[in-house]
Motif scaffolding. Structure first.
Motif, PDB file in Angstrom:
ATOM      1  N   VAL A 177       8.587 -53.509 -40.111  1.00 49.21           N
ATOM      2  CA  VAL A 177       9.763 -54.321 -40.446  1.00 49.21           C
ATOM      3  C   VAL A 177      10.225 -54.379 -41.682  1.00 49.21           C
ATOM      4  O   VAL A 177      11.352 -54.480 -42.102  1.00 49.21           O
ATOM      5  CB  VAL A 177       9.327 -55.896 -39.735  1.00 49.21           C
ATOM      6  N   ASP A 210       5.976 -59.923 -30.265  1.00 47.30           N
ATOM      7  CA  ASP A 210       6.684 -60.797 -30.180  1.00 47.30           C
ATOM      8  C   ASP A 210       6.371 -62.014 -30.771  1.00 47.30           C
ATOM      9  O   ASP A 210       7.017 -62.605 -31.333  1.00 47.30           O
ATOM     10  CB  ASP A 210       6.825 -61.286 -28.683  1.00 47.30           C
ATOM     11  N   GLU A 244      17.372 -61.245 -34.720  1.00 51.50           N
ATOM     12  CA  GLU A 244      16.657 -61.090 -33.367  1.00 51.50           C
ATOM     13  C   GLU A 244      17.022 -59.769 -32.716  1.00 51.50           C
ATOM     14  O   GLU A 244      15.802 -59.238 -32.158  1.00 51.50           O
ATOM     15  CB  GLU A 244      16.830 -62.424 -32.513  1.00 51.50           C
ATOM     16  N   LEU A 267      14.813 -57.069 -34.475  1.00 48.58           N
ATOM     17  CA  LEU A 267      13.416 -57.276 -34.264  1.00 48.58           C
ATOM     18  C   LEU A 267      13.100 -56.855 -32.988  1.00 48.58           C
ATOM     19  O   LEU A 267      12.018 -56.008 -32.618  1.00 48.58           O
ATOM     20  CB  LEU A 267      12.986 -58.705 -34.546  1.00 48.58           C
ATOM     21  N   THR A 268      13.880 -57.108 -32.028  1.00 44.86           N
ATOM     22  CA  THR A 268      13.826 -56.343 -30.390  1.00 44.86           C
ATOM     23  C   THR A 268      14.104 -55.064 -30.510  1.00 44.86           C
ATOM     24  O   THR A 268      12.819 -54.246 -29.863  1.00 44.86           O
ATOM     25  CB  THR A 268      14.889 -57.010 -29.765  1.00 44.86           C
ATOM     26  N   LYS A 275      10.675 -53.561 -32.222  1.00 46.26           N
ATOM     27  CA  LYS A 275       9.378 -53.718 -31.565  1.00 46.26           C
ATOM     28  C   LYS A 275       9.511 -52.504 -30.290  1.00 46.26           C
ATOM     29  O   LYS A 275       8.394 -51.858 -30.110  1.00 46.26           O
ATOM     30  CB  LYS A 275       9.571 -55.010 -30.683  1.00 46.26           C
ATOM     31  N   ASN A 287       7.186 -61.348 -34.226  1.00 47.85           N
ATOM     32  CA  ASN A 287       8.861 -61.382 -34.451  1.00 47.85           C
ATOM     33  C   ASN A 287       9.191 -62.810 -34.381  1.00 47.85           C
ATOM     34  O   ASN A 287       9.849 -63.083 -35.417  1.00 47.85           O
ATOM     35  CB  ASN A 287       9.436 -60.862 -33.451  1.00 47.85           C
TER      36      ASN A 287
END
Length: 151
Positions: A111, A29, A48, A51-52, A55, A32
């Motif tokens: 990423v 987090d 966002e 990225l979540t 993750k 990110n």
């Protein structure tokens, strides 16, 4: 390659493993948030959310909590997606993404692989996995059909 801090002889490690995964999620987090603040990927509107999603994928496939996806982790990922590959193919896939030459994929490289311009085999496989998840089935009761409506 660092390994987990858990004692393999401890058979009651479920709670500890959950704590380790929560700690890993906090670290990611933070990463990110740095990625969002850097503005390197500002062309993505839903950054966002992406990225979540990344993750969650990364934590799921990092089976030894090393912070990197090594060949064993990538093999697990591909097996789970139904795309079994041999170790040489897996090492080639990792080499396409591995920027620091460590032989593993860290979260920054992951990423960059998913959001970057360069296509890699792993990215394509993971993108197909995401697209296959997005298809919700019909909801609600089926429509009423009458005999008169039949051809």
């Amino acid at each position: 390659m660092p390994s987990t801090v858990l004692d393999k002889a401890d058979y009651q490690g479920g709670r500890k493993w959950g704590d380790v995964k929560k700690e890993q999620a906090k670290k990611i987090d933070t990463i990110n948030q740095e990625i969002i603040e850097s503005g390197n990927y500002k062309e993505y509107e839903d950054l966002e959310e992406k990225l979540t999603s990344y993750k969650e994928q990364f934590i799921e496939y990092d089976t030894d909590d090393s912070g990197d996806l090594d060949p064993t982790d990538v093999a697990y990922m591909l097996e789970k997606l139904g795309k079994n590959k041999n170790i040489l193919e897996i090492k080639k896939m990792i080499a396409q993404v591995d920027l620091d030459g460590s032989g593993t994929i860290n979260y920054h490289e992951y990423v960059q692989m998913m959001l970057g311009k360069k296509n890699s085999i792993l990215r394509i496989i993971l993108m197909f996995e995401e697209k296959s998840k997005e298809k919700p089935g019909p909801s609600g009761p089926p429509s009423v059909r009458k005999i008169e409506d039949l051809p």
